[in-house]
Design a protein around this motif. Structure first.
Motif, mmCIF file in Angstrom:
data_model
loop_
_atom_site.group_PDB
_atom_site.id
_atom_site.type_symbol
_atom_site.label_atom_id
_atom_site.label_comp_id
_atom_site.label_asym_id
_atom_site.label_seq_id
_atom_site.Cartn_x
_atom_site.Cartn_y
_atom_site.Cartn_z
ATOM 1 N N ILE A 184 0.830 -1.221 -0.031
ATOM 2 C CA ILE A 184 -0.029 -0.025 0.085
ATOM 3 C C ILE A 184 0.968 1.346 0.223
ATOM 4 O O ILE A 184 0.654 2.027 -0.666
ATOM 5 N N TYR A 185 1.918 1.193 0.896
ATOM 6 C CA TYR A 185 2.721 2.304 1.051
ATOM 7 C C TYR A 185 3.521 2.570 -0.435
ATOM 8 O O TYR A 185 3.344 3.697 -0.868
ATOM 9 N N THR A 186 4.156 1.694 -1.022
ATOM 10 C CA THR A 186 4.805 1.751 -2.376
ATOM 11 C C THR A 186 3.624 2.185 -3.257
ATOM 12 O O THR A 186 4.071 3.012 -4.242
ATOM 13 N N PHE A 187 2.598 1.864 -3.214
ATOM 14 C CA PHE A 187 1.443 2.213 -4.077
ATOM 15 C C PHE A 187 1.340 3.539 -4.247
ATOM 16 O O PHE A 187 1.054 4.518 -5.305
ATOM 17 N N ASN A 188 1.233 4.033 -3.136
ATOM 18 C CA ASN A 188 0.908 5.668 -2.852
ATOM 19 C C ASN A 188 2.260 6.364 -3.235
ATOM 20 O O ASN A 188 1.898 7.330 -3.857
ATOM 21 N N ILE A 189 3.380 5.760 -3.243
ATOM 22 C CA ILE A 189 4.816 6.494 -3.459
ATOM 23 C C ILE A 189 4.787 6.740 -5.168
ATOM 24 O O ILE A 189 4.840 7.552 -5.640
ATOM 25 N N GLN B 102 1.833 6.714 -6.962
ATOM 26 C CA GLN B 102 0.822 7.506 -7.331
ATOM 27 C C GLN B 102 1.389 8.937 -7.201
ATOM 28 O O GLN B 102 1.222 9.945 -7.983
ATOM 29 N N LYS B 103 2.097 9.283 -6.114
ATOM 30 C CA LYS B 103 2.809 10.606 -5.804
ATOM 31 C C LYS B 103 3.722 11.089 -6.854
ATOM 32 O O LYS B 103 3.772 12.195 -7.252
ATOM 33 N N GLU C 285 3.756 10.102 -9.980
ATOM 34 C CA GLU C 285 3.131 9.892 -11.213
ATOM 35 C C GLU C 285 3.753 9.225 -12.010
ATOM 36 O O GLU C 285 3.914 9.519 -13.382
#
Length: 164
Positions: A67-72, A74-75, A77
């Motif tokens: 989940i953490y890497t998925f958010n990274i 996304q940020k 782009e």
């Protein structure tokens, strides 16, 4: 088109690393095989019940990393899916310590579940899965990133270990 490896496969740097099979499915398939093997050839690890919850903790840490890497991603782009183009190299956060934290997380999950369920075969399922992922994804991804980002990626690769 650029030569991607010694097998002369071609990749288009504007497309992707050429990974065609979703890496998480490799781990799921091997965990299912581990559970099936356990049914016919039961083999417990022998971990005392009180310590089996440490395995659940490892599996949860694996999920949190994903989940953490998925958010990274996304940020930053850029795409997390290895069959889509990479637009940026991520070198901060967990990527400052590991070039492949997602694959590390994928390994933690079956190890944790194997410990939690006291199932040797599920625990060991990460070994063939990691071997396969290295050959169908990691090698292609690293070659793609080297070709696309050149020295920037090579410098990062020299500073940061693959796993931890």
């Amino acid at each position: 088109m650029i030569n991607s490896d010694s097998t002369n496969d071609l990749i288009d740097l504007d497309k992707s690393a050429g990974v065609k099979f979703p890496p998480p499915l490799v781990y799921v398939i091997w965990m299912i095989l581990g559970a099936i093997i356990q049914k016919y050839f039961p083999k417990d690890i022998g971990i005392p019940f009180d310590y089996q919850y440490w395995g659940l903790g490892l599996a949860i840490i694996g999920i949190i990393f994903i989940i953490y890497t998925f958010n990274i991603f996304q940020k930053a782009e850029t795409n997390i899916k290895p069959w889509e183009p990479t637009t940026n190299i991520i070198t901060t956060g967990i990527y400052a310590w590991s070039r492949n934290p997602i694959y590390l997380a994928f390994n933690l999950f079956p190890i944790g579940l194997g410990i939690f369920f006291d199932n040797l075969w599920v625990l060991l399922s990460f070994l063939p899965a990691a071997f396969i992922i290295y050959h169908i994804a990691t090698k292609k991804e690293e070659k793609y990133l080297e070709d696309k980002f050149g020295e920037e990626y090579l410098d990062y690769k020299n500073k940061v270990r693959r796993w931890i």
